[in-house]
Design a protein around this motif. Structure first.
Motif, short mmCIF file in Angstrom:
data_model
loop_
_atom_site.label_atom_id
_atom_site.label_comp_id
_atom_site.label_asym_id
_atom_site.label_seq_id
_atom_site.Cartn_x
_atom_site.Cartn_y
_atom_site.Cartn_z
N LYS A 186 13.53 -2.44 6.66
CA LYS A 186 12.32 -3.27 6.49
C LYS A 186 11.30 -2.58 5.57
O LYS A 186 10.55 -3.25 4.87
CB LYS A 186 11.70 -3.55 7.86
CG LYS A 186 10.43 -4.40 7.78
CD LYS A 186 10.44 -5.63 8.64
CE LYS A 186 9.23 -6.48 8.34
NZ LYS A 186 9.12 -7.70 9.09
N ALA A 187 11.29 -1.25 5.57
CA ALA A 187 10.37 -0.51 4.70
C ALA A 187 10.80 -0.62 3.23
O ALA A 187 9.96 -0.68 2.33
CB ALA A 187 10.31 0.95 5.12
N LEU A 188 12.11 -0.63 2.99
CA LEU A 188 12.60 -0.51 1.61
C LEU A 188 12.97 -1.82 0.95
O LEU A 188 12.77 -1.99 -0.26
CB LEU A 188 13.85 0.39 1.59
CG LEU A 188 13.67 1.85 2.01
CD1 LEU A 188 15.02 2.57 1.98
CD2 LEU A 188 12.67 2.57 1.10
N GLU A 207 4.62 7.42 0.02
CA GLU A 207 4.61 5.95 0.10
C GLU A 207 5.74 5.45 0.98
O GLU A 207 5.55 4.52 1.77
CB GLU A 207 4.75 5.34 -1.30
CG GLU A 207 3.56 5.58 -2.18
CD GLU A 207 3.35 4.46 -3.20
OE1 GLU A 207 4.23 3.59 -3.35
OE2 GLU A 207 2.28 4.47 -3.83
N VAL A 208 6.92 6.02 0.81
CA VAL A 208 8.05 5.57 1.63
C VAL A 208 7.76 5.86 3.10
O VAL A 208 8.00 5.03 3.97
CB VAL A 208 9.38 6.23 1.17
CG1 VAL A 208 10.51 5.88 2.13
CG2 VAL A 208 9.72 5.78 -0.25
N ALA A 236 4.84 6.05 4.55
CA ALA A 236 3.84 5.07 5.03
C ALA A 236 4.49 3.72 5.28
O ALA A 236 4.18 3.04 6.28
CB ALA A 236 2.71 4.94 4.01
N ALA A 237 5.42 3.32 4.42
CA ALA A 237 6.11 2.04 4.63
C ALA A 237 6.98 2.08 5.88
O ALA A 237 7.10 1.09 6.61
CB ALA A 237 6.93 1.66 3.40
N CYS A 292 6.25 3.86 8.53
CA CYS A 292 5.26 3.69 9.62
C CYS A 292 4.87 2.22 9.78
O CYS A 292 4.76 1.71 10.89
CB CYS A 292 4.01 4.52 9.35
SG CYS A 292 4.28 6.30 9.39
N GLY A 293 4.65 1.56 8.65
CA GLY A 293 4.27 0.15 8.68
C GLY A 293 5.37 -0.70 9.30
O GLY A 293 5.11 -1.60 10.11
N ALA A 294 6.62 -0.41 8.95
CA ALA A 294 7.75 -1.20 9.46
C ALA A 294 7.92 -0.98 10.96
O ALA A 294 8.17 -1.92 11.71
CB ALA A 294 9.03 -0.85 8.71
N ARG A 334 5.62 -0.26 13.07
CA ARG A 334 4.51 -0.98 13.69
C ARG A 334 4.79 -2.49 13.72
O ARG A 334 4.62 -3.15 14.75
CB ARG A 334 3.28 -0.67 12.83
CG ARG A 334 1.99 -1.19 13.33
CD ARG A 334 0.86 -0.74 12.39
NE ARG A 334 -0.28 -1.61 12.62
CZ ARG A 334 -1.37 -1.65 11.86
NH1 ARG A 334 -1.47 -0.84 10.81
NH2 ARG A 334 -2.34 -2.46 12.16
N SER A 335 5.24 -3.01 12.58
CA SER A 335 5.51 -4.44 12.46
C SER A 335 6.59 -4.90 13.44
O SER A 335 6.50 -5.98 14.02
CB SER A 335 5.93 -4.71 11.02
OG SER A 335 6.55 -5.95 10.88
#
Lengths: 395, 395
Positions: free
Chosen positions: B115-117, B267-268, B270-271, B273-275, B277-278
């Motif tokens: 999901k991050a990539l 950046e990867v 952080a993404a 972490c975002g994924a 969380r999502s």
């Protein structure tokens, strides 16, 4: 290019976390006892001793291959049976294990439920004020968060709710006891909301699902009742977590309970299983499934919360502050004496009081005070609250 | 209407699970010792004693509010430090805690990373044979699984890999030691794959990510080396799980480790972490984060797997069956003596041998034999394997 949406989400600072981190820096500067951090909503009381006992006895009595092994995707039958029995006993609802899907906590309960129910572009209604992560979870399912305005008690405004209930609405999330307001929706308001949902479901020819996010169910004070929503509405999905009741937020253990009388319950349950699989959950953590099975009737000792609430509420009223009636959870939602809650937050900070401005919860003009802290901190903070009130001419 | 995609996923039977359930029914009919179930890939050896010790000492030495509390979203600093140190020591890669994101197991590691990539519509290459759930996880991120053909050793066919590497490819998942084949990709093939990925990344002007799914890293036999992919390729994401090494599949504990030399690693991360969380993960289960920190150098006693592999491999070869060189994991991938693996599976079943036909792993003509069973079962099953071979005229 990687996902810019996930990158933004990963970088997005939470204001609560930012205040907490400011508090830690400030404590290092002036001493921990001089900073009054009311930012985080984390249990401050330990898990009941029965949790450690359940873990120890599982370690000594259960074959580790079984204890730490995969359970079936919806959870171990023993745990699901114990939870269904507890629901039958406490709420008189004929729950069975095939209504129960064990999850890795409330966030997982919500992302799984939303992904099972919501089609891309559909709306999910969320009464204001709300836990900010709802937006993230709804968007993960491709849905859209539509806020419902609050009335003066921070209950959903029924006229606004009716206006927002269009055929594009798939579900509504109710969170009572509420984070951040501490409000517990009354039986009367639940009856009116569910009557409206029933009428609109018939009108639209499609069910509107009621998602009851209730991690604070056991944290209620002043003798109010928390209505169990499957008693009022068939198409209810209860999203539960043991994070607050057993003080186990890091262990990620909770469940989804479908109302036994839900329309097409078997299909919804299968979709929940599909969503859990799709999101990568596999099964809820197995040792804590075993703990949950043994501790359905347990909870942490909440006497600190009760004492803190009483202390804070009586002092803040005395100083002239105005709070939403805090019947549950461990939050006080206090009216800002000036319209801009952020400006009030900044002024409180000068007195070393760290409160959370309400804007991120979807409404301006309030601050959230988390009283899951030591009673000592409450006592030490009172003179600062008094000075803050005096600054606004409240006392 | 609820999500038909999730409903289909929830209802979709896994053939492995169906065979396992058939086995249970059959055992009830004719006796457990007469059915030879080789369907499930679950650890059959217990967690090492150090796991129970780590749990007991955590319970007695750590404040329960901390022990069971939320860690930060990427995990506790103590655990991430211990894992980064272990990676530095074992592989000579300069890993640091900010490369490590703790997850609820390998499935979570994969859904979060994807999901991050991956952007909607992009392809993820997956060498055949592959774990069937990869398709589900890739589709959750909006991506598309593109299979890469195998060579005779069940290594990726390099010509096919090159042909499939278009600018629409965001990532490739390598799974070595491999489920279902037991193959361990050699250093030479890894060098050739990563050289190709580097060349194509330059040609396309965008990184192609290498996702190394390696829950079986520690389960290798016959002295082969499992190359650590960040040593060969900067844009590597390692998805790890303690499910097999510590026999903790139900506890859902693992991690994502970014290569310290990854382009735009911050950046990867952080993404990722975002994924997380999502998708609703919040943090990895906290008690087992503490266990992982203490047990980075531990693993279960794999002697049963070693004995089972040796017994089975020598007997099956003697009977004339043809197996892929089983250097790792706890699977034998055996050639079906007739082209239709499903027909072979049915014939084996008549001898009470429950093997998994390979079609769901993306390739026809093989069966997977999971030897994570008791050695007694292996011994009892040999006459049945011999009869099956005789039926095909192999011996």
């Amino acid at each position: 290019m990687i996902s810019q949406e996930m990158l933004a989400l990963g970088r997005q600072g939470s204001i609560i976390r930012a205040i907490f981190e400011y508090g830690n820096r400030r404590k290092a500067e002036i001493g921990a006892d001089k900073v009054f951090d009311f930012s985080l909503g984390n249990p401050s009381v330990p898990a009941p001793e029965s949790v450690a006992e359940a873990i120890r006895s599982a370690l000594s009595e259960t074959d580790p291959v079984v204890l730490h092994g995969y359970t079936s995707a919806p959870g171990s039958m023993q745990t699901r049976s114990a939870i269904a029995a507890s629901i039958r006993e406490r709420f008189g609802v004929p729950s069975t294990p095939d209504c129960i899907y064990m999850t890795a906590g409330a966030a997982a309960s919500l992302t799984i439920t939303l992904k099972a129910l919501v089609l891309p572009g559909e709306e999910v209604l969320v009464p204001v004020p709300y836990f900010p992560e709802y937006r993230t979870f709804i968007e993960n399912a491709g849905g859209k968060l539509t806020p419902v305005a609050p009335d003066g008690r921070m209950f959903p405004d029924l006229a606004d709710l009716e206006a927002k209930l269009t055929p594009n609405v798939k579900a509504i999330i109710l969170n009572s006891p509420n984070n951040p307001s501490g409000a517990v929706y009354s039986v009367e308001v639940i009856e009116r909301i569910t009557a409206l949902l029933k009428r609109k479901s018939v009108e639209f020819g499609a069910p509107i699902y009621l998602i009851s996010d209730e991690p604070y169910r056991e944290l209620v004070w002043s003798g109010v009742e928390v209505p169990y929503l499957p008693c009022y509405y068939d198409n209810t999905v209860v999203c539960y977590s043991y994070s607050k009741s057993l003080s186990l937020p890091g262990e990620r253990i909770g469940y989804v309970a479908l109302s036994p009388t839900m329309e097409d319950r078997g299909e919804v349950f299968a979709a929940v299983c599909g969503a859990g699989r799709s999101l990568g959950f596999v099964c809820a953590p197995s040792l804590f499934q075993a703990v949950a099975a043994k501790c359905t009737a347990e909870h942490s000792d909440f006497s600190v919360y009760i004492e803190n609430r009483a202390l804070l509420l009586s002092a803040l009223s005395e100083y002239g502050f105005d709070c939403i009636r805090p019947d549950g959870a461990f939050y006080l939602f206090m009216k800002s004496p000036e319209p801009d809650a952020y400006a009030f937050y900044e002024k409180a900070k000068r007195h070393e009081l760290l409160l959370v401005p309400s804007d991120d919860f979807g409404v301006g003009g309030y601050v959230r005070i988390s009283y899951c802290v030591s009673t000592e901190q409450i006592k030490r903070s009172l003179p600062a609250f008094r000075k803050l009130a005096q600054e606004y001419g409240l006392c």
